[in-house]
Design a protein around this motif. Structure first.
Motif, PDB file in Angstrom:
ATOM      1  N   SER A  56       0.832  -1.213   0.000  1.00  0.00           N
ATOM      2  CA  SER A  56       0.000   0.000   0.000  1.00  0.00           C
ATOM      3  C   SER A  56       0.861   1.256   0.000  1.00  0.00           C
ATOM      4  O   SER A  56       0.582   2.219  -0.724  1.00  0.00           O
ATOM      5  CB  SER A  56      -0.926   0.001   1.221  1.00  0.00           C
ATOM      6  OG  SER A  56      -1.795  -1.107   1.210  1.00  0.00           O
ATOM      7  N   ILE A  57       1.918   1.237   0.808  1.00  0.00           N
ATOM      8  CA  ILE A  57       2.815   2.400   0.889  1.00  0.00           C
ATOM      9  C   ILE A  57       3.535   2.618  -0.442  1.00  0.00           C
ATOM     10  O   ILE A  57       3.627   3.754  -0.939  1.00  0.00           O
ATOM     11  CB  ILE A  57       3.830   2.226   2.030  1.00  0.00           C
ATOM     12  CG1 ILE A  57       3.112   2.232   3.387  1.00  0.00           C
ATOM     13  CG2 ILE A  57       4.893   3.325   1.990  1.00  0.00           C
ATOM     14  CD1 ILE A  57       4.001   1.862   4.560  1.00  0.00           C
ATOM     15  N   ILE A  58       4.040   1.541  -1.030  1.00  0.00           N
ATOM     16  CA  ILE A  58       4.743   1.643  -2.323  1.00  0.00           C
ATOM     17  C   ILE A  58       3.820   2.221  -3.389  1.00  0.00           C
ATOM     18  O   ILE A  58       4.190   3.123  -4.151  1.00  0.00           O
ATOM     19  CB  ILE A  58       5.281   0.261  -2.757  1.00  0.00           C
ATOM     20  CG1 ILE A  58       6.419  -0.184  -1.825  1.00  0.00           C
ATOM     21  CG2 ILE A  58       5.782   0.306  -4.207  1.00  0.00           C
ATOM     22  CD1 ILE A  58       6.835  -1.631  -2.021  1.00  0.00           C
ATOM     23  N   LEU A  87       1.081   3.995  -2.920  1.00  0.00           N
ATOM     24  CA  LEU A  87       0.707   5.367  -2.572  1.00  0.00           C
ATOM     25  C   LEU A  87       1.776   6.346  -3.035  1.00  0.00           C
ATOM     26  O   LEU A  87       1.463   7.432  -3.547  1.00  0.00           O
ATOM     27  CB  LEU A  87       0.501   5.479  -1.060  1.00  0.00           C
ATOM     28  CG  LEU A  87       0.049   6.841  -0.530  1.00  0.00           C
ATOM     29  CD1 LEU A  87      -1.323   7.209  -1.097  1.00  0.00           C
ATOM     30  CD2 LEU A  87       0.005   6.838   0.995  1.00  0.00           C
ATOM     31  N   VAL A  88       3.042   5.962  -2.887  1.00  0.00           N
ATOM     32  CA  VAL A  88       4.152   6.814  -3.322  1.00  0.00           C
ATOM     33  C   VAL A  88       4.127   7.024  -4.830  1.00  0.00           C
ATOM     34  O   VAL A  88       4.325   8.137  -5.328  1.00  0.00           O
ATOM     35  CB  VAL A  88       5.503   6.213  -2.880  1.00  0.00           C
ATOM     36  CG1 VAL A  88       6.666   6.963  -3.533  1.00  0.00           C
ATOM     37  CG2 VAL A  88       5.630   6.257  -1.362  1.00  0.00           C
ATOM     38  N   PHE A  89       3.850   5.957  -5.583  1.00  0.00           N
ATOM     39  CA  PHE A  89       3.941   6.032  -7.038  1.00  0.00           C
ATOM     40  C   PHE A  89       2.643   6.471  -7.715  1.00  0.00           C
ATOM     41  O   PHE A  89       2.677   7.011  -8.824  1.00  0.00           O
ATOM     42  CB  PHE A  89       4.359   4.675  -7.612  1.00  0.00           C
ATOM     43  CG  PHE A  89       5.812   4.354  -7.394  1.00  0.00           C
ATOM     44  CD1 PHE A  89       6.789   4.928  -8.189  1.00  0.00           C
ATOM     45  CD2 PHE A  89       6.203   3.490  -6.380  1.00  0.00           C
ATOM     46  CE1 PHE A  89       8.136   4.644  -7.982  1.00  0.00           C
ATOM     47  CE2 PHE A  89       7.545   3.201  -6.162  1.00  0.00           C
ATOM     48  CZ  PHE A  89       8.506   3.781  -6.966  1.00  0.00           C
ATOM     49  N   THR A  90       1.502   6.246  -7.083  1.00  0.00           N
ATOM     50  CA  THR A  90       0.216   6.561  -7.731  1.00  0.00           C
ATOM     51  C   THR A  90      -0.570   7.661  -7.031  1.00  0.00           C
ATOM     52  O   THR A  90      -1.540   8.168  -7.585  1.00  0.00           O
ATOM     53  CB  THR A  90      -0.672   5.301  -7.803  1.00  0.00           C
ATOM     54  OG1 THR A  90      -1.041   4.899  -6.474  1.00  0.00           O
ATOM     55  CG2 THR A  90       0.054   4.160  -8.488  1.00  0.00           C
ATOM     56  N   GLY A  91      -0.173   8.051  -5.816  1.00  0.00           N
ATOM     57  CA  GLY A  91      -0.967   9.014  -5.068  1.00  0.00           C
ATOM     58  C   GLY A  91      -2.229   8.353  -4.539  1.00  0.00           C
ATOM     59  O   GLY A  91      -2.300   7.130  -4.414  1.00  0.00           O
ATOM     60  N   ARG A 150      -3.437  -0.016 -11.390  1.00  0.00           N
ATOM     61  CA  ARG A 150      -2.765   0.387 -10.153  1.00  0.00           C
ATOM     62  C   ARG A 150      -3.766   0.831  -9.090  1.00  0.00           C
ATOM     63  O   ARG A 150      -3.538   0.646  -7.894  1.00  0.00           O
ATOM     64  CB  ARG A 150      -1.761   1.504 -10.441  1.00  0.00           C
ATOM     65  CG  ARG A 150      -0.497   1.017 -11.146  1.00  0.00           C
ATOM     66  CD  ARG A 150       0.435   2.148 -11.510  1.00  0.00           C
ATOM     67  NE  ARG A 150      -0.140   3.050 -12.506  1.00  0.00           N
ATOM     68  CZ  ARG A 150       0.486   4.104 -13.017  1.00  0.00           C
ATOM     69  NH1 ARG A 150       1.702   4.402 -12.595  1.00  0.00           N
ATOM     70  NH2 ARG A 150      -0.091   4.853 -13.921  1.00  0.00           N
ATOM     71  N   SER A 191      -4.900  -1.634   0.473  1.00  0.00           N
ATOM     72  CA  SER A 191      -5.144  -0.732   1.608  1.00  0.00           C
ATOM     73  C   SER A 191      -6.460  -1.050   2.317  1.00  0.00           C
ATOM     74  O   SER A 191      -6.489  -1.174   3.555  1.00  0.00           O
ATOM     75  CB  SER A 191      -5.126   0.722   1.138  1.00  0.00           C
ATOM     76  OG  SER A 191      -6.054   0.931   0.094  1.00  0.00           O
TER      77      SER A 191
END
Length: 294
Positions: free
Chosen positions: A47-49, A51-55, A172, A180
């Motif tokens: 989820s974190i990965i 979130l970083v790449f897709t917002g 994505r 999430s």
């Protein structure tokens, strides 16, 4: 150079995802945490990965709930899958996943309200026969096999539902909300899981050292990359074809287990007969799917 067709591209994406999936069992063995911790951190890191790449992509509430439900099924499948590996070994855990095609051949027609395919059932029964050959080889692993069979049923249900609810949503975005929202639901069902399958080691342990490194690699390659490829393949191929092709996952995983953990010493001739039958069922279904698309 001939242009790659849509069906060929989908099969390339599918087999790349299967190759990445082959390392899942390896990580399940290398990571010394309980299966509950492995799944929880896998979903958290993924989820974190993403979130970083897709917002934080916008999505309607109904679709969010549907994707969260799929994420919960995926998390439950993972817990049972890793539980099977820890109760037996890598080879047994991934071989049980071969029953996904059989369960999908039954579940998919029910959800999509279509006629059950006799051909798909027959191909799947070849896989079942292969699994029975493997099941008979050692009574020590029957508990692990039982958990693995349940894991394959949940995985089949996830695959069919995922194909249905991911229509019209970016790949994505699908994966982000499954991870999430699924993380929240999985956190709620963990107490029930531990009641049914008591832990033999500490739970809710913070990963450190090699465990942390393997968890990050697991999330990036065997989750983000693998499921993006799988979801893209599902847009062209049927859930049955995708799930049956994933029966090849044991071939990759067992090869790795033989090299890294020397598991070949624990297996006998009936095990290899079972593997051969599973491989035949995948080849037959891939050939059939290609002909039907043409």
């Amino acid at each position: 150079m001939a242009q790659i067709s849509g069906i060929q591209k989908a099969f390339i994406q599918l087999h790349l995802s299967v190759m990445l999936a082959g390392f899942t069992g390896l990580f399940g063995k290398l990571i010394t945490l309980n299966e509950v911790d492995i799944v929880w951190y896998r979903m958290l890191f993924t989820s974190i990965i993403l979130l970083v790449f897709t917002g934080l992509p916008q999505i309607e509430r109904k679709k969010l709930l549907q994707l969260g439900g799929c994420g919960a099924l995926l998390g439950l499948h993972w817990m049972l899958f890793y539980g099977s590996i820890k109760a037996s070994n890598i080879s047994i855990g991934v071989i049980c996943y071969s029953l996904v095609g059989f369960f999908t051949a039954i579940i998919e027609p029910i959800i999509y309200r279509k006629k059950i395919s006799t051909t798909e059932i027959l191909f799947s029964l070849i896989t079942v026969l292969g699994l029975l050959c493997i099941f008979s080889f050692d009574a020590r692993y029957r508990y692990g096999i039982s958990i693995g069979v349940l894991s394959s049923f949940v995985a089949a249900l996830y695959g069919v539902c995922n194909k249905k609810v991911s229509v019209g949503v970016k790949t994505r975005t699908v994966l982000f909300y499954q991870m999430s929202a699924g993380l929240v639901v999985v956190s709620m069902i963990i107490p029930l899981y531990l009641m049914l399958f008591p832990a033999h080691q500490d739970v809710l342990v913070i990963p450190e050292g090699s465990n942390l490194w393997w968890m990050l690699c697991h999330a990036l390659f065997c989750t983000v990359a693998m499921y993006i490829l799988q979801i893209q393949a599902l847009r062209t191929l049927s859930a049955f074809t995708v799930n049956l092709t994933y029966n090849l996952e044991p071939c990759y995983t067992i090869a790795i287990a033989f090299i890294v953990f020397h598991e070949a010493r624990e297996l006998n001739f009936s095990f290899y007969i079972g593997i051969a039958l599973i491989l035949i069922s995948v080849i037959l279904q891939t050939w059939r799917a290609t002909l039907s698309k043409k």
